[in-house]
Enzyme design. Structure first.
Site, short mmCIF file in Angstrom:
data_model
loop_
_atom_site.label_atom_id
_atom_site.label_comp_id
_atom_site.label_asym_id
_atom_site.label_seq_id
_atom_site.Cartn_x
_atom_site.Cartn_y
_atom_site.Cartn_z
N GLU A 1 0.92 3.74 10.53
CA GLU A 1 -0.81 3.99 10.21
C GLU A 1 -1.28 4.84 11.00
O GLU A 1 -2.29 4.81 11.82
CB GLU A 1 -1.51 2.37 10.41
CG GLU A 1 -0.86 1.48 9.34
CD GLU A 1 -1.59 0.28 9.34
OE1 GLU A 1 -2.91 0.35 9.28
OE2 GLU A 1 -1.47 -0.75 8.87
N GLY B 1 3.54 12.25 5.40
CA GLY B 1 3.26 11.21 5.99
C GLY B 1 1.90 11.32 6.65
O GLY B 1 0.97 11.07 6.08
N GLY C 1 16.92 -7.16 33.18
CA GLY C 1 17.79 -6.83 33.76
C GLY C 1 18.77 -6.74 32.35
O GLY C 1 18.29 -6.27 31.33
N THR D 1 2.37 6.75 1.82
CA THR D 1 3.67 7.88 2.35
C THR D 1 4.35 8.24 1.37
O THR D 1 4.80 7.22 0.52
CB THR D 1 4.11 7.33 3.71
OG1 THR D 1 2.99 6.72 4.71
CG2 THR D 1 4.86 8.13 4.35
N GLU D 2 4.64 9.16 1.57
CA GLU D 2 5.87 9.81 0.59
C GLU D 2 7.35 10.36 1.27
O GLU D 2 6.83 10.76 2.51
CB GLU D 2 5.35 11.05 -0.28
CG GLU D 2 4.13 10.30 -1.15
CD GLU D 2 3.83 11.17 -2.24
OE1 GLU D 2 4.48 12.39 -2.24
OE2 GLU D 2 3.05 10.99 -3.15
N PHE E 1 0.86 -1.25 -0.02
CA PHE E 1 -0.03 -0.01 0.00
C PHE E 1 0.92 1.29 0.06
O PHE E 1 1.51 1.45 0.84
CB PHE E 1 -0.99 -0.25 1.37
CG PHE E 1 -1.88 1.13 1.32
CD1 PHE E 1 -2.89 1.22 0.72
CD2 PHE E 1 -1.54 1.87 2.63
CE1 PHE E 1 -3.83 2.34 1.05
CE2 PHE E 1 -2.33 2.89 2.93
CZ PHE E 1 -3.51 3.23 2.13
N GLY E 2 0.91 2.01 -0.99
CA GLY E 2 2.01 3.00 -1.31
C GLY E 2 1.15 4.29 -1.03
O GLY E 2 0.74 5.18 -2.03
N ILE F 1 7.66 1.90 2.51
CA ILE F 1 6.30 0.82 2.11
C ILE F 1 6.52 -0.74 2.28
O ILE F 1 7.35 -1.29 1.81
CB ILE F 1 5.90 0.92 0.51
CG1 ILE F 1 5.82 2.60 0.09
CG2 ILE F 1 4.67 0.33 -0.06
CD1 ILE F 1 4.70 3.20 1.09
C1 LIG Z 1 8.53 0.17 9.24
C2 LIG Z 1 7.39 1.23 8.66
C3 LIG Z 1 6.65 0.75 7.68
C4 LIG Z 1 5.76 1.59 7.09
N1 LIG Z 1 4.76 0.96 6.27
C5 LIG Z 1 3.92 1.83 5.45
C6 LIG Z 1 3.25 1.18 4.33
O1 LIG Z 1 3.17 0.02 4.18
N2 LIG Z 1 2.52 2.15 3.72
C7 LIG Z 1 2.58 3.57 3.74
O2 LIG Z 1 1.88 4.24 3.01
N3 LIG Z 1 3.27 3.91 4.60
C8 LIG Z 1 3.96 3.15 5.80
N4 LIG Z 1 4.62 3.55 6.72
C9 LIG Z 1 4.75 5.21 7.14
C10 LIG Z 1 3.84 5.56 8.19
O3 LIG Z 1 2.77 5.24 8.03
C11 LIG Z 1 4.62 6.98 8.52
O4 LIG Z 1 5.78 6.93 9.06
C12 LIG Z 1 3.63 7.67 9.65
O5 LIG Z 1 2.28 8.10 9.11
C13 LIG Z 1 3.98 9.00 9.88
O6 LIG Z 1 4.27 9.85 8.95
P1 LIG Z 1 5.76 10.45 8.78
O7 LIG Z 1 6.94 9.53 9.14
O8 LIG Z 1 5.78 11.43 7.34
O9 LIG Z 1 5.81 11.58 10.10
P2 LIG Z 1 5.43 13.20 9.76
O10 LIG Z 1 4.12 13.40 9.50
O11 LIG Z 1 6.30 13.76 9.26
O12 LIG Z 1 5.16 13.49 11.28
C14 LIG Z 1 6.33 13.88 12.11
C15 LIG Z 1 6.04 14.17 13.51
O13 LIG Z 1 5.00 15.27 13.50
C16 LIG Z 1 3.91 15.23 14.17
N5 LIG Z 1 2.77 15.76 13.36
C17 LIG Z 1 2.58 15.79 12.22
N6 LIG Z 1 1.53 16.69 11.95
C18 LIG Z 1 0.93 17.06 13.09
C19 LIG Z 1 0.07 17.95 13.61
N7 LIG Z 1 -0.77 18.56 12.92
N8 LIG Z 1 -0.08 18.14 15.00
C20 LIG Z 1 0.89 17.57 15.91
N9 LIG Z 1 1.69 16.59 15.48
C21 LIG Z 1 1.91 16.54 14.16
C22 LIG Z 1 3.79 13.53 13.95
O14 LIG Z 1 2.66 13.03 14.73
C23 LIG Z 1 5.07 13.18 14.23
O15 LIG Z 1 5.27 12.90 15.76
C24 LIG Z 1 5.55 2.89 7.42
C25 LIG Z 1 6.53 3.51 8.17
C26 LIG Z 1 7.56 2.67 8.82
C27 LIG Z 1 8.34 3.30 9.68
#
Ligand SMILES: Cc1cc2nc3c(=O)[nH]c(=O)nc-3n(C[C@H](O)[C@H](O)[C@H](O)COP(=O)(O)OP(=O)(O)OC[C@H]3O[C@@H](n4cnc5c(N)ncnc54)[C@H](O)[C@@H]3O)c2cc1C
Length: 382
Positions: free
Chosen positions: A366, A131, A342, A126-127, A123-124, A157
């Protein structure tokens, strides 16, 4: 009100519990250490029908429900989260969009192999630059004759680069809505399509036996018929998929939290200090009692969200509560289980070290904990 499981759910849970202990536990530490994907375990899960659990039998599924999937995720994560997230991402994020929004042709083409576990879907959404703010999507798809031409990239992804990955569903900007906002749509991109490149796997802190990649699309062309559902419905589609997915992640987090209880009880009885088992100390007993309390209440939260979803009632807030609570307590339990172990808790050979490393992502993937709070607050009318 009855929180007891049906006979079918009970039997499924028992068989997966045994599978996790007998098949997953003996091999997973090696995969985790080597960062290798457990193909043999996944193949056996496919034979058990786990990848087809919530899908109709006519498409090769087991005709079960989403709650059955959650129970399975809990039991798997009680032993290992890499295996659990592989199933969660394949079913709830990968195959589910095709089941929910696909045409009859798309379902007939993809679901049988996805249900059997012979193939995985990713499922793609996130960019690299977006996110939580998924509406910021930059990946674009332009209709050129009877083909979509896709350009952009996706980050983190899951299941996107295994030997058995068949496709990724990609959200892309396909135009502009009348109000000026981005028109988002979802397009199926089969693995191996020219212009679709999969980067080497990330070096991760946890979930090291699961598969995660950055993807790039460079003038990647797929038939117009690979559009998933209606053009412009991409935003609504991924919100639905993520709402459900939060219940599944909550179940996975409860499994990890319960695994921490299991391992802590065992260790507290074995390990001696000051002439008696450490579990004879009330300080240790209270830690374990609190861990059990947290796992239990988080389980009730995801049962409630799943029950509402299956009854066709609104469940967005309850799913966010379950995900937020379960991921928080999973981190708590992993920290306490490590403390009870420990110095050995800091050694990778002990399952609790894996639980500790695997717990943090549950507060991020998610939808972060902040995003869950935003969803809950919005649902309360704030
Ligand atoms: C191992 C792994 C597997 C994954 N698998 C998938 C996948 O299969 N498909 C997919 O599409 N994605 C996937 N993801 C992506 C994941 O869903 C995102 O990393 C996640 O949604 C957070 O997005 P971000 O990393 O861009 O963080 P950001 O959105 O950049 O957020 C950074 C920080 O800012 C905070 N923040 C952002 N906006 C606000 C706001 N308005 N108010 C308060 N705080 C805020 C966030 O809570 C976070 O603490 C995966 C990630 C990992 C690490």
């Amino acid at each position: 009100m009855d929180f007891r499981l049906s006979e079918e759910h009970e039997a499924l849970r028992a068989s997966v519990r045994e599978f996790a202990r007998e098949v997953v536990a003996p091999v997973i530490a090696e995969h985790y250490e080597q960062h290798t994907f457990p193909y043999d375990v996944i193949r056996q899960m496919g034979k058990m029908g786990l990848f087809g659990l919530p899908f109709p039998e006519e498409h090769g599924g087991m005709g079960g429900d989403y709650f059955a999937l959650c129970l399975v995720l809990e039991e798997l994560a009680r032993v290992d989260s890499s295996v659990a997230i592989t199933l969660e991402a394949a079913v709830s994020l990968g195959a589910m969009p095709i089941h929910r929004f696909g045409t009859d042709e798309q379902k007939a083409q993809w679901l049988p192999k996805l249900c059997s576990g012979e193939a995985l879907a990713a499922f793609g959404l996130t960019e690299p630059g977006f996110g939580s703010d998924a509406g910021g999507t930059q990946t674009r798809a332009v209709l050129d004759g009877d083909e979509w031409v896709i350009n952009g990239s996706k980050a983190f992804i899951t299941n996107s680069g295994t030997d058995i990955t068949a496709l990724v569903t990609v959200t892309a900007v396909t135009g502009t809505n009348p109000d000026g906002s981005k028109e988002l749509s979802t397009i199926i991109v089969p693995t191996g399509t020219p212009g679709f490149a999969v980067a080497p796997g990330y070096s991760k802190v946890g979930w090291t036996a699961s598969d995660t990649h950055e993807l790039t699309f460079d003038d990647c062309r797929v038939p117009a018929a690979y559009l998933l559902g209606e053009r412009g419905r991409g935003f609504a589609q991924f919100l639905r998929i993520l709402d459900e997915g939060r219940i599944a992640i909550a179940a996975l987090a409860v499994g990890l939290a319960q695994g921490c209880v299991d391992e802590s009880i065992k260790y507290a009885k074995e390990r001696h200090a000051f002439g008696r088992p450490i579990g004879a100390n009330q300080a240790i007993q209270f830690k374990i009692a609190d861990m059990e309390l947290k796992a239990h209440t988080a389980r009730l939260a995801y049962y409630d969200a799943a029950a509402r979803m299956l009854a066709g009632e609104p469940f967005k807030r309850q799913a966010a509560i379950a995900k937020l609570h379960a991921s928080t307590i999973a981190v708590d339990n992993a920290r306490e289980a490590t403390q009870i172990h420990g110095g050995y808790g800091f050694m990778n050979e002990y399952p609790v070290a894996r639980f500790w490393r695997d717990s943090k992502i549950l507060e991020i993937g998610e939808g972060t904990s902040e995003v869950q709070r935003m969803i809950i607050a919005r649902d309360l009318g704030l």
